[in-house]
Design a protein around this motif. Structure first.
Motif, mmCIF file in Angstrom:
data_model
loop_
_atom_site.group_PDB
_atom_site.id
_atom_site.type_symbol
_atom_site.label_atom_id
_atom_site.label_comp_id
_atom_site.label_asym_id
_atom_site.label_seq_id
_atom_site.Cartn_x
_atom_site.Cartn_y
_atom_site.Cartn_z
ATOM 1 N N ILE A 164 0.855 -1.194 0.000
ATOM 2 C CA ILE A 164 0.000 0.000 0.000
ATOM 3 C C ILE A 164 0.891 1.244 0.000
ATOM 4 N N PRO A 165 1.303 1.720 -1.175
ATOM 5 C CA PRO A 165 2.050 2.977 -1.248
ATOM 6 C C PRO A 165 1.089 4.161 -1.278
ATOM 7 N N ILE A 166 1.297 5.102 -0.368
ATOM 8 C CA ILE A 166 0.374 6.234 -0.201
ATOM 9 C C ILE A 166 1.107 7.544 -0.474
ATOM 10 N N ALA A 167 0.515 8.396 -1.323
ATOM 11 C CA ALA A 167 1.063 9.738 -1.580
ATOM 12 C C ALA A 167 2.560 9.669 -1.832
ATOM 13 N N THR A 168 2.948 8.889 -2.827
ATOM 14 C CA THR A 168 4.360 8.688 -3.108
ATOM 15 C C THR A 168 4.570 8.541 -4.604
ATOM 16 N N SER A 169 5.791 8.217 -4.991
ATOM 17 C CA SER A 169 6.095 8.013 -6.407
ATOM 18 C C SER A 169 7.305 7.110 -6.526
ATOM 19 N N ALA A 170 7.614 6.739 -7.748
ATOM 20 C CA ALA A 170 8.756 5.866 -8.001
ATOM 21 C C ALA A 170 10.079 6.602 -7.873
ATOM 22 N N ARG A 171 10.028 7.933 -7.883
ATOM 23 C CA ARG A 171 11.226 8.773 -7.755
ATOM 24 C C ARG A 171 10.798 10.223 -7.595
ATOM 25 N N LEU A 172 11.672 11.071 -7.080
ATOM 26 C CA LEU A 172 11.377 12.495 -6.987
ATOM 27 C C LEU A 172 11.449 13.144 -8.362
ATOM 28 N N ASP A 173 10.567 14.100 -8.609
ATOM 29 C CA ASP A 173 10.650 14.854 -9.857
ATOM 30 C C ASP A 173 11.651 15.997 -9.686
ATOM 31 N N PRO A 174 12.036 16.658 -10.776
ATOM 32 C CA PRO A 174 13.065 17.709 -10.686
ATOM 33 C C PRO A 174 12.698 18.850 -9.748
ATOM 34 N N GLN A 175 11.406 19.197 -9.651
ATOM 35 C CA GLN A 175 11.008 20.288 -8.758
ATOM 36 C C GLN A 175 11.319 19.938 -7.310
ATOM 37 N N LEU A 176 10.965 18.731 -6.898
ATOM 38 C CA LEU A 176 11.243 18.334 -5.512
ATOM 39 C C LEU A 176 12.736 18.140 -5.271
ATOM 40 N N LEU A 177 13.457 17.685 -6.289
ATOM 41 C CA LEU A 177 14.908 17.604 -6.153
ATOM 42 C C LEU A 177 15.491 18.993 -5.892
ATOM 43 N N ILE A 318 -3.624 11.683 -3.360
ATOM 44 C CA ILE A 318 -4.444 12.761 -2.783
ATOM 45 C C ILE A 318 -4.603 13.856 -3.824
ATOM 46 N N SER A 319 -5.843 14.240 -4.069
ATOM 47 C CA SER A 319 -6.127 15.168 -5.165
ATOM 48 C C SER A 319 -5.402 16.501 -5.020
ATOM 49 N N GLY A 320 -5.254 17.002 -3.795
ATOM 50 C CA GLY A 320 -4.626 18.296 -3.587
ATOM 51 C C GLY A 320 -3.130 18.238 -3.337
ATOM 52 N N ASP A 321 -2.515 17.090 -3.571
ATOM 53 C CA ASP A 321 -1.101 16.887 -3.283
ATOM 54 C C ASP A 321 -0.256 17.274 -4.495
ATOM 55 N N TRP A 322 0.584 18.289 -4.358
ATOM 56 C CA TRP A 322 1.517 18.596 -5.442
ATOM 57 C C TRP A 322 2.926 18.129 -5.107
ATOM 58 N N HIS A 323 3.116 17.623 -3.905
ATOM 59 C CA HIS A 323 4.405 17.032 -3.526
ATOM 60 C C HIS A 323 4.601 15.719 -4.294
ATOM 61 N N PHE A 324 3.639 14.830 -4.185
ATOM 62 C CA PHE A 324 3.566 13.626 -5.008
ATOM 63 C C PHE A 324 2.175 13.622 -5.640
ATOM 64 N N THR A 325 2.103 13.783 -6.923
ATOM 65 C CA THR A 325 0.840 14.055 -7.599
ATOM 66 C C THR A 325 0.044 12.796 -7.915
ATOM 67 N N VAL A 326 -1.229 13.009 -8.241
ATOM 68 C CA VAL A 326 -2.089 11.917 -8.686
ATOM 69 C C VAL A 326 -1.513 11.280 -9.946
ATOM 70 N N GLU A 327 -0.970 12.100 -10.846
ATOM 71 C CA GLU A 327 -0.397 11.568 -12.081
ATOM 72 C C GLU A 327 0.766 10.627 -11.795
ATOM 73 N N GLN A 328 1.569 10.945 -10.802
ATOM 74 C CA GLN A 328 2.666 10.042 -10.438
ATOM 75 C C GLN A 328 2.130 8.714 -9.910
ATOM 76 N N SER A 329 1.032 8.772 -9.161
ATOM 77 C CA SER A 329 0.401 7.532 -8.694
ATOM 78 C C SER A 329 -0.233 6.770 -9.843
ATOM 79 N N ASN A 330 -0.748 7.479 -10.836
ATOM 80 C CA ASN A 330 -1.256 6.810 -12.036
ATOM 81 C C ASN A 330 -0.159 5.984 -12.701
#
Length: 389
Positions: A164-177, A318-330
């Motif tokens: 169960i991965p929650i509000a996460t991604s496979a890697r950080l995107d450049p903005q968070l880096l 989480i719909s309002g999450d820009w730290h780890f986005t819905v698209e990254q979870s997709n």
């Protein structure tokens, strides 16, 4: 009978993936519930979290996921045996940069080896081996704890039934880096930093700034507008410093009281609390692990990394999450599906932002509760209808 146990165990010498080695790795952990042989759930904490999911046994302290784990809670300790371990590099009992190096009698400081999410996972496996737990019913984690959960599916696929991965991604995107790099520079630019060998002093001002920047990424625009607006604060500005008289102390800073706003007061309050409980070296150690994590490392793709996992996955975003986005979870959902794993992706509707996985158990809890319910088969398919409103 539901029981809580808080303990630590040495798993002996430990070699990190970076090549560094320490003579002894002590792991602090807590368990909740009764182990029946097939009901173990590993909870992976987020960046600055701890093993204390439920709080202190005497009820005087509150855990970081108190409303999610416990008797009758979504992760029900009447049914599940829950384990949470503080990860290597942190400062809540597991060996980290603040710990005493037995070979020198001094804190490791800058000599502590670089840590990876893979190291966290390997250390957790060592703890489970010590506890006599072979297979996990589930691994669950939010934020970088979600990366930890993903690494379990990649590294030890035969020991995990559900992920169960929650509000996460496979890697950080450049903005968070980039934001993480700025946070790191805030710490190492503090005069008290001393190359990481600052004990007994601490670079509080730098750590405070790093934490404030992190907090901004955890909240959404809507939640910040609703909670703070542009209001000026009633209280005077807070000052930061190490709180001692050392000449190497971090210089205090104080914002202009004529333009000091509620949102600044909130960030200052959070930073003041944080510098009292966390170590700057640990913060850098853990953020480096998060920055460097890549699920596909050593593989052709994320799906290839998950190819040996034949269990079930529940991806929560989480719909309002820009730290780890819905698209990254997709994309995570697609990777699990392409690997052949039974997968459901549930989007939690919340304007709160990234922290909603911690602050909105009424939204995050129900899908997790249903996902953990026993099924007729070990890997019974996950049907989307289970998660209908």
């Amino acid at each position: 009978m539901t029981t809580t146990a808080s303990a630590s165990v040495s798993v002996g010498s430990f070699e990190f993936e970076s090549g560094g080695r320490i003579p002894e790795l002590e792991i602090a952990y807590e368990t909740y519930g009764e182990y029946t042989g097939n009901n173990a759930v590993l909870v992976c904490h987020a960046l600055t979290g701890s093993q204390q999911v439920r709080g202190t046994p005497d009820g005087q302290g509150t855990g970081w996921w108190n409303e999610m784990v416990g008797p009758g809670k979504p992760i029900d300790t009447r049914k599940q045996f829950v384990i949470c371990a503080n990860v290597p590099g942190s400062c809540y009992g597991t060996t980290g940069p603040h710990s005493t190096n037995p070979e020198t009698g001094e804190p490791y400081g800058s000599d502590f080896p670089a840590v990876t999410v893979g190291d966290w996972t390997r250390a957790q496996r060592g703890l489970l081996d010590h506890l006599g737990i072979g297979e996990l019913r589930a691994v669950v984690g939010g934020s970088v704890g979600g990366m930890n959960a993903l690494e379990w599916a990649k590294r030890y696929p035969n020991r995990v039934e559900k992920v169960i991965p929650i509000a996460t991604s496979a890697r950080l995107d450049p903005q968070l880096l980039a934001l993480s790099a700025v946070s790191r520079r805030a710490i190492v630019s503090d005069p008290a930093w001393q190359g990481g060998d600052y004990y007994p002093n601490h670079p509080d001002a730098g750590l405070a700034l790093a934490r404030q920047l992190g907090h901004v990424t955890y909240l959404s625009k809507d939640s910040m507008a609703e909670k703070f607006g542009r209001r000026l604060a009633d209280c005077p500005p807070r000052e930061f410093g190490t709180g001692d008289d050392s000449s190497e102390s971090s210089p205090a800073f104080a914002p202009d009281p004529d333009s000091y706003r509620d949102v600044e007061s909130y960030l200052d309050y959070q930073a003041q609390k944080f510098v009292k409980r966390f170590d700057a070296n640990s913060y850098l150690s853990l953020t480096h692990a998060m920055e460097n994590y890549d699920l596909a490392a050593g593989c052709d793709s994320d799906a290839d990394a998950l190819a040996d996992f034949d269990g079930e996955a529940l991806v929560l975003s989480i719909s309002g999450d820009w730290h780890f986005t819905v698209e990254q979870s997709n994309r995570l959902e697609t990777a699990f599906r392409d690997s052949g794993a039974e997968t459901t992706h549930r989007v939690i509707d919340s304007d709160h932002g990234h922290d909603a996985f911690l602050t909105e158990p009424e939204s995050v809890g129900p899908p997790i509760r249903r996902f953990l319910e026993p099924e007729t088969g070990r890997f019974a398919p996950v049907h989307a209808s289970l998660f209908a409103h």
